[in-house]
Design a protein around this motif. Structure first.
Motif, PDB file in Angstrom:
ATOM      1  N   UNK A  46       0.857  -1.261   0.078  1.00 42.35           N
ATOM      2  CA  UNK A  46       0.179   0.084   0.054  1.00 42.35           C
ATOM      3  C   UNK A  46       0.825   1.532  -0.057  1.00 42.35           C
ATOM      4  N   UNK A  47       1.975   1.160   0.684  1.00 44.99           N
ATOM      5  CA  UNK A  47       2.720   2.347   0.755  1.00 44.99           C
ATOM      6  C   UNK A  47       3.545   2.542  -0.494  1.00 44.99           C
ATOM      7  N   UNK A  48       3.960   1.302  -1.174  1.00 45.85           N
ATOM      8  CA  UNK A  48       4.710   1.500  -2.394  1.00 45.85           C
ATOM      9  C   UNK A  48       3.534   2.016  -3.453  1.00 45.85           C
ATOM     10  N   UNK A  49       2.343   1.675  -3.496  1.00 43.76           N
ATOM     11  CA  UNK A  49       1.250   2.206  -4.384  1.00 43.76           C
ATOM     12  C   UNK A  49       0.896   3.397  -4.346  1.00 43.76           C
ATOM     13  N   UNK A  50       1.067   3.888  -3.012  1.00 41.67           N
ATOM     14  CA  UNK A  50       0.736   5.318  -2.628  1.00 41.67           C
ATOM     15  C   UNK A  50       1.900   6.413  -3.362  1.00 41.67           C
ATOM     16  N   UNK A  51       3.205   5.982  -2.850  1.00 38.81           N
ATOM     17  CA  UNK A  51       4.143   6.572  -3.461  1.00 38.81           C
ATOM     18  C   UNK A  51       4.187   6.766  -5.019  1.00 38.81           C
ATOM     19  N   UNK A  52       3.798   5.628  -5.714  1.00 36.51           N
ATOM     20  CA  UNK A  52       3.900   5.641  -7.224  1.00 36.51           C
ATOM     21  C   UNK A  52       2.730   6.447  -7.438  1.00 36.51           C
ATOM     22  N   UNK A  53       1.250   6.519  -6.951  1.00 32.23           N
ATOM     23  CA  UNK A  53       0.527   7.396  -7.343  1.00 32.23           C
ATOM     24  C   UNK A  53       0.761   8.867  -7.033  1.00 32.23           C
ATOM     25  N   UNK A  54       1.519   9.165  -6.031  1.00 32.43           N
ATOM     26  CA  UNK A  54       1.972  10.580  -5.758  1.00 32.43           C
ATOM     27  C   UNK A  54       2.850  11.029  -7.195  1.00 32.43           C
ATOM     28  N   UNK A  55       4.038  10.119  -7.200  1.00 32.84           N
ATOM     29  CA  UNK A  55       4.879  10.375  -8.618  1.00 32.84           C
ATOM     30  C   UNK A  55       4.101  10.542  -9.759  1.00 32.84           C
ATOM     31  N   UNK A  56       3.046   9.654  -9.963  1.00 28.04           N
ATOM     32  CA  UNK A  56       2.335   9.762 -11.230  1.00 28.04           C
ATOM     33  C   UNK A  56       1.687  11.295 -11.292  1.00 28.04           C
ATOM     34  N   UNK A  57       0.925  11.503 -10.200  1.00 32.94           N
ATOM     35  CA  UNK A  57       0.353  12.944 -10.143  1.00 32.94           C
ATOM     36  C   UNK A  57       1.154  14.058 -10.112  1.00 32.94           C
ATOM     37  N   UNK A  58       2.396  13.922  -9.792  1.00 35.85           N
ATOM     38  CA  UNK A  58       3.409  15.031 -10.043  1.00 35.85           C
ATOM     39  C   UNK A  58       3.645  14.972 -11.366  1.00 35.85           C
ATOM     40  N   UNK A  59       3.785  13.753 -12.124  1.00 34.55           N
ATOM     41  CA  UNK A  59       4.333  13.929 -13.346  1.00 34.55           C
ATOM     42  C   UNK A  59       3.261  14.391 -14.323  1.00 34.55           C
ATOM     43  N   UNK A  60       1.953  14.073 -13.936  1.00 32.35           N
ATOM     44  CA  UNK A  60       0.797  14.800 -14.726  1.00 32.35           C
ATOM     45  C   UNK A  60       0.742  16.161 -14.549  1.00 32.35           C
ATOM     46  N   UNK A  61       0.719  16.633 -13.268  1.00 29.83           N
ATOM     47  CA  UNK A  61       0.828  18.099 -13.215  1.00 29.83           C
ATOM     48  C   UNK A  61       2.133  18.718 -14.227  1.00 29.83           C
ATOM     49  N   UNK A  62       3.260  18.040 -14.049  1.00 20.86           N
ATOM     50  CA  UNK A  62       4.334  18.625 -14.774  1.00 20.86           C
ATOM     51  C   UNK A  62       3.907  18.729 -16.310  1.00 20.86           C
ATOM     52  N   UNK A  63       3.461  17.691 -16.912  1.00 21.98           N
ATOM     53  CA  UNK A  63       3.221  17.493 -18.283  1.00 21.98           C
ATOM     54  C   UNK A  63       1.868  18.496 -18.448  1.00 21.98           C
ATOM     55  N   UNK A  64       0.958  18.790 -17.683  1.00 19.64           N
ATOM     56  CA  UNK A  64      -0.173  19.792 -17.836  1.00 19.64           C
ATOM     57  C   UNK A  64       0.432  21.130 -18.064  1.00 19.64           C
ATOM     58  N   UNK A  65       1.543  21.422 -17.115  1.00 19.61           N
ATOM     59  CA  UNK A  65       2.022  22.894 -17.151  1.00 19.61           C
ATOM     60  C   UNK A  65       2.714  23.018 -18.595  1.00 19.61           C
ATOM     61  N   UNK A  66       3.438  21.845 -18.907  1.00 15.24           N
ATOM     62  CA  UNK A  66       4.120  21.858 -20.186  1.00 15.24           C
ATOM     63  C   UNK A  66       3.230  21.918 -21.429  1.00 15.24           C
ATOM     64  N   UNK A  67       1.948  21.325 -21.329  1.00 12.86           N
ATOM     65  CA  UNK A  67       1.091  21.471 -22.330  1.00 12.86           C
ATOM     66  C   UNK A  67       0.373  22.765 -22.476  1.00 12.86           C
ATOM     67  N   UNK A  68       0.065  23.644 -21.156  1.00 15.49           N
ATOM     68  CA  UNK A  68      -0.289  24.974 -21.162  1.00 15.49           C
ATOM     69  C   UNK A  68       0.897  25.665 -22.064  1.00 15.49           C
ATOM     70  N   UNK A  69       2.281  25.647 -21.286  1.00 12.65           N
ATOM     71  CA  UNK A  69       3.166  26.446 -22.054  1.00 12.65           C
ATOM     72  C   UNK A  69       3.185  26.436 -23.563  1.00 12.65           C
ATOM     73  N   UNK A  70       3.004  24.987 -23.881  1.00 13.70           N
ATOM     74  CA  UNK A  70       3.224  24.725 -25.354  1.00 13.70           C
ATOM     75  C   UNK A  70       2.135  25.555 -26.137  1.00 13.70           C
ATOM     76  N   UNK A  71       0.903  25.343 -25.544  1.00  9.88           N
ATOM     77  CA  UNK A  71      -0.582  25.983 -26.156  1.00  9.88           C
ATOM     78  C   UNK A  71      -0.347  27.456 -26.306  1.00  9.88           C
ATOM     79  N   UNK A  72       0.226  28.180 -25.097  1.00 12.63           N
ATOM     80  CA  UNK A  72       0.480  29.241 -24.972  1.00 12.63           C
ATOM     81  C   UNK A  72       1.424  29.967 -26.182  1.00 12.63           C
ATOM     82  N   UNK A  73       2.454  29.191 -26.468  1.00 12.03           N
ATOM     83  CA  UNK A  73       3.508  29.392 -27.606  1.00 12.03           C
ATOM     84  C   UNK A  73       2.786  29.395 -28.990  1.00 12.03           C
ATOM     85  N   UNK A  74       2.092  28.452 -29.057  1.00  8.45           N
ATOM     86  CA  UNK A  74       1.465  28.161 -30.413  1.00  8.45           C
ATOM     87  C   UNK A  74       0.565  29.188 -30.606  1.00  8.45           C
TER      88      UNK A  74
END
Length: 88
Positions: A46-74
């Motif tokens: 459960x701890x490993x799954x929780x850690x993995x989920x937190x990492x995935x959520x963080x990665x999703x936030x980073x990717x969403x930020x990157x997408x927003x920046x790219x859309x702004x540049x476009x």
């Protein structure tokens, strides 16, 4: 004589009951140990799954930020392209 036989039978029955009780105690102890082991493993998983989920959520936030920046540049480049087409 019969009294001795009865006493002997009762002693044997008592010894058999004690052996069965000891066996039950041993099996119950083994069950408790396995249960503890399973609980520890479940907590680790459960701890490993929780850690993995937190990492995935963080990665999703980073990717969403990157997408927003790219859309702004476009959008900015689209505006520049429109300006270039207008003044051509």
């Amino acid at each position: 004589r019969k009294l001795e036989e009865r006493a002997q039978q009762r002693e044997e029955a008592l010894a058999k009951s004690e052996a069965m009780l000891e066996d039950d105690v041993n099996r119950f102890d083994a069950f408790l140990k396995q249960n503890d082991t399973d609980a520890v493993e479940a907590m680790k998983k459960a701890e490993a799954q929780t850690k993995l989920k937190a990492e995935k959520v963080h990665e999703i936030k980073k990717l969403n930020t990157a997408i927003t920046q790219i859309k702004s540049e476009m959008s900015k480049f689209d505006e520049q392209l429109e300006d270039c087409r207008r003044y051509r």
